[in-house]
Design a protein around this motif. Sequence first.
Motif, mmCIF file in Angstrom:
data_model
loop_
_atom_site.group_PDB
_atom_site.id
_atom_site.type_symbol
_atom_site.label_atom_id
_atom_site.label_comp_id
_atom_site.label_asym_id
_atom_site.label_seq_id
_atom_site.Cartn_x
_atom_site.Cartn_y
_atom_site.Cartn_z
ATOM 1 N N ALA A 89 0.826 -1.204 0.000
ATOM 2 C CA ALA A 89 0.000 0.000 0.000
ATOM 3 C C ALA A 89 0.865 1.261 0.000
ATOM 4 N N PRO A 90 0.325 2.365 -0.500
ATOM 5 C CA PRO A 90 1.085 3.622 -0.457
ATOM 6 C C PRO A 90 1.271 4.104 0.980
ATOM 7 N N ARG A 91 2.382 4.784 1.244
ATOM 8 C CA ARG A 91 2.687 5.345 2.554
ATOM 9 C C ARG A 91 2.449 4.299 3.641
ATOM 10 N N SER A 92 3.200 3.200 3.552
ATOM 11 C CA SER A 92 2.918 2.071 4.445
ATOM 12 C C SER A 92 4.179 1.378 4.941
ATOM 13 N N TYR A 93 3.986 0.666 6.042
ATOM 14 C CA TYR A 93 4.960 -0.316 6.529
ATOM 15 C C TYR A 93 4.227 -1.641 6.532
ATOM 16 N N THR A 94 4.773 -2.632 5.833
ATOM 17 C CA THR A 94 4.096 -3.914 5.652
ATOM 18 C C THR A 94 5.026 -5.047 6.054
ATOM 19 N N VAL A 95 4.502 -5.997 6.820
ATOM 20 C CA VAL A 95 5.249 -7.199 7.180
ATOM 21 C C VAL A 95 4.502 -8.408 6.642
ATOM 22 N N VAL A 96 5.188 -9.194 5.816
ATOM 23 C CA VAL A 96 4.627 -10.445 5.298
ATOM 24 C C VAL A 96 5.328 -11.585 6.033
ATOM 25 N N LYS A 97 4.612 -12.238 6.921
ATOM 26 C CA LYS A 97 5.173 -13.357 7.683
ATOM 27 C C LYS A 97 4.888 -14.652 6.929
ATOM 28 N N ILE A 98 5.958 -15.325 6.504
ATOM 29 C CA ILE A 98 5.839 -16.560 5.731
ATOM 30 C C ILE A 98 6.125 -17.726 6.670
ATOM 31 N N GLU A 99 5.212 -18.680 6.740
ATOM 32 C CA GLU A 99 5.367 -19.815 7.647
ATOM 33 C C GLU A 99 4.687 -21.045 7.078
ATOM 34 N N ARG A 100 4.747 -22.115 7.833
ATOM 35 C CA ARG A 100 4.139 -23.362 7.374
ATOM 36 C C ARG A 100 2.632 -23.230 7.322
ATOM 37 N N GLY A 101 2.054 -23.774 6.242
ATOM 38 C CA GLY A 101 0.615 -23.804 6.123
ATOM 39 C C GLY A 101 0.055 -25.096 6.683
ATOM 40 N N GLY A 102 -0.874 -25.686 5.973
ATOM 41 C CA GLY A 102 -1.532 -26.875 6.479
ATOM 42 C C GLY A 102 -0.905 -28.171 6.020
ATOM 43 N N GLN A 103 0.409 -28.167 5.838
ATOM 44 C CA GLN A 103 1.057 -29.373 5.347
ATOM 45 C C GLN A 103 1.154 -30.435 6.440
ATOM 46 N N GLN A 104 1.417 -31.647 6.024
ATOM 47 C CA GLN A 104 1.661 -32.730 6.958
ATOM 48 C C GLN A 104 2.994 -32.508 7.662
ATOM 49 N N ALA A 105 3.130 -33.069 8.824
ATOM 50 C CA ALA A 105 4.381 -32.952 9.567
ATOM 51 C C ALA A 105 5.527 -33.580 8.773
ATOM 52 N N LEU A 106 6.719 -33.058 9.009
ATOM 53 C CA LEU A 106 7.894 -33.575 8.317
ATOM 54 C C LEU A 106 8.148 -35.025 8.699
ATOM 55 N N VAL A 107 8.321 -35.879 7.690
ATOM 56 C CA VAL A 107 8.615 -37.300 7.891
ATOM 57 C C VAL A 107 10.032 -37.559 7.401
ATOM 58 N N PRO A 108 10.974 -37.909 8.293
ATOM 59 C CA PRO A 108 12.341 -38.187 7.843
ATOM 60 C C PRO A 108 12.364 -39.253 6.758
ATOM 61 N N GLY A 109 13.000 -38.947 5.632
ATOM 62 C CA GLY A 109 13.039 -39.873 4.515
ATOM 63 C C GLY A 109 11.856 -39.743 3.583
ATOM 64 N N GLY A 110 10.831 -38.999 3.986
ATOM 65 C CA GLY A 110 9.616 -38.861 3.180
ATOM 66 C C GLY A 110 9.727 -37.723 2.191
ATOM 67 N N LEU A 111 10.377 -37.965 1.073
ATOM 68 C CA LEU A 111 10.558 -36.929 0.058
ATOM 69 C C LEU A 111 9.314 -36.737 -0.804
ATOM 70 N N GLY A 112 8.393 -37.673 -0.736
ATOM 71 C CA GLY A 112 7.136 -37.532 -1.461
ATOM 72 C C GLY A 112 6.131 -36.742 -0.658
ATOM 73 N N SER A 113 4.859 -36.802 -1.041
ATOM 74 C CA SER A 113 3.833 -35.985 -0.382
ATOM 75 C C SER A 113 2.754 -36.810 0.295
ATOM 76 N N ASN A 114 3.003 -38.130 0.478
ATOM 77 C CA ASN A 114 1.953 -38.969 1.039
ATOM 78 C C ASN A 114 2.073 -39.176 2.539
ATOM 79 N N GLY A 115 3.041 -38.524 3.190
ATOM 80 C CA GLY A 115 3.128 -38.568 4.635
ATOM 81 C C GLY A 115 3.740 -39.819 5.212
ATOM 82 N N GLU A 116 4.259 -40.728 4.386
ATOM 83 C CA GLU A 116 4.937 -41.918 4.874
ATOM 84 C C GLU A 116 6.062 -42.287 3.909
ATOM 85 N N VAL A 117 6.989 -43.112 4.404
ATOM 86 C CA VAL A 117 8.135 -43.497 3.578
ATOM 87 C C VAL A 117 7.780 -44.733 2.758
ATOM 88 N N THR A 118 7.958 -44.643 1.445
ATOM 89 C CA THR A 118 7.680 -45.752 0.531
ATOM 90 C C THR A 118 8.839 -45.880 -0.450
#
Length: 203
Positions: A122-151
């Motif tokens: 916006a004009p004449r403004s101070y803006t903070v965009v906080k970028i963080e995790r959304g609704g993703q599944q928790a990090l699974v070690p070894g789980g490079l895919g998106s199904n939430g488990e290691v296969t």
Amino acid sequence: MDNDSVWFQPPAYVTQMAHDTYQPNLIQAALDRTVPNLNHAADRSEDRDVVPLKFTNSGSEELGVSVLLQGLSAQLNKLTITTLNAGSLSDTNAAYSPDHVKPSVKTLEKGVRENKVLVTVAPRSYTVVKIERGGQQALVPGGLGSNGEVTIQDVMEACKVLARQLAGKAPTEDEMRRGNLDGDMAFTIGDVMEICKILARKA
């Protein structure tokens, strides 16, 4: 003093916004073009899960910009946008209008695309965009895919990461977080073997 007679001035809101989103590590944030009257900066939390992106627009025009953030995790895609703007840089709050200038907040899911954030400042403004995790599944070690488990698919994904690395493309931060399992801070064949061991334990 009666609390009802106390109110913030715009500089106090700026201080509060900066304090509430402070993170210790400065990171590179490149605009898609040079924009007059716009200053920006980005930093990151120690655990890499929060990235505040801050803008100061001293001009009289609304600005739409694209920001490329280096090394941003693919898991960070929820935006919380807090904006403090006024009709004039000299505007203040008074007893008869204590909320004349105050921050507004909105959220946006999936606001990051290929490490880029599209922001309207916006004009004449101070803006903070906080970028963080959304609704993703928790990090699974070894789980490079998106199904939430290691296969077995994750073994194949790890091999692809290695192949890209040999071709000169470094693993992303998210691939390192999920796939670097042997603690050597490098993505190697040893990490592929660690994923295989996880599969073997599941059998």
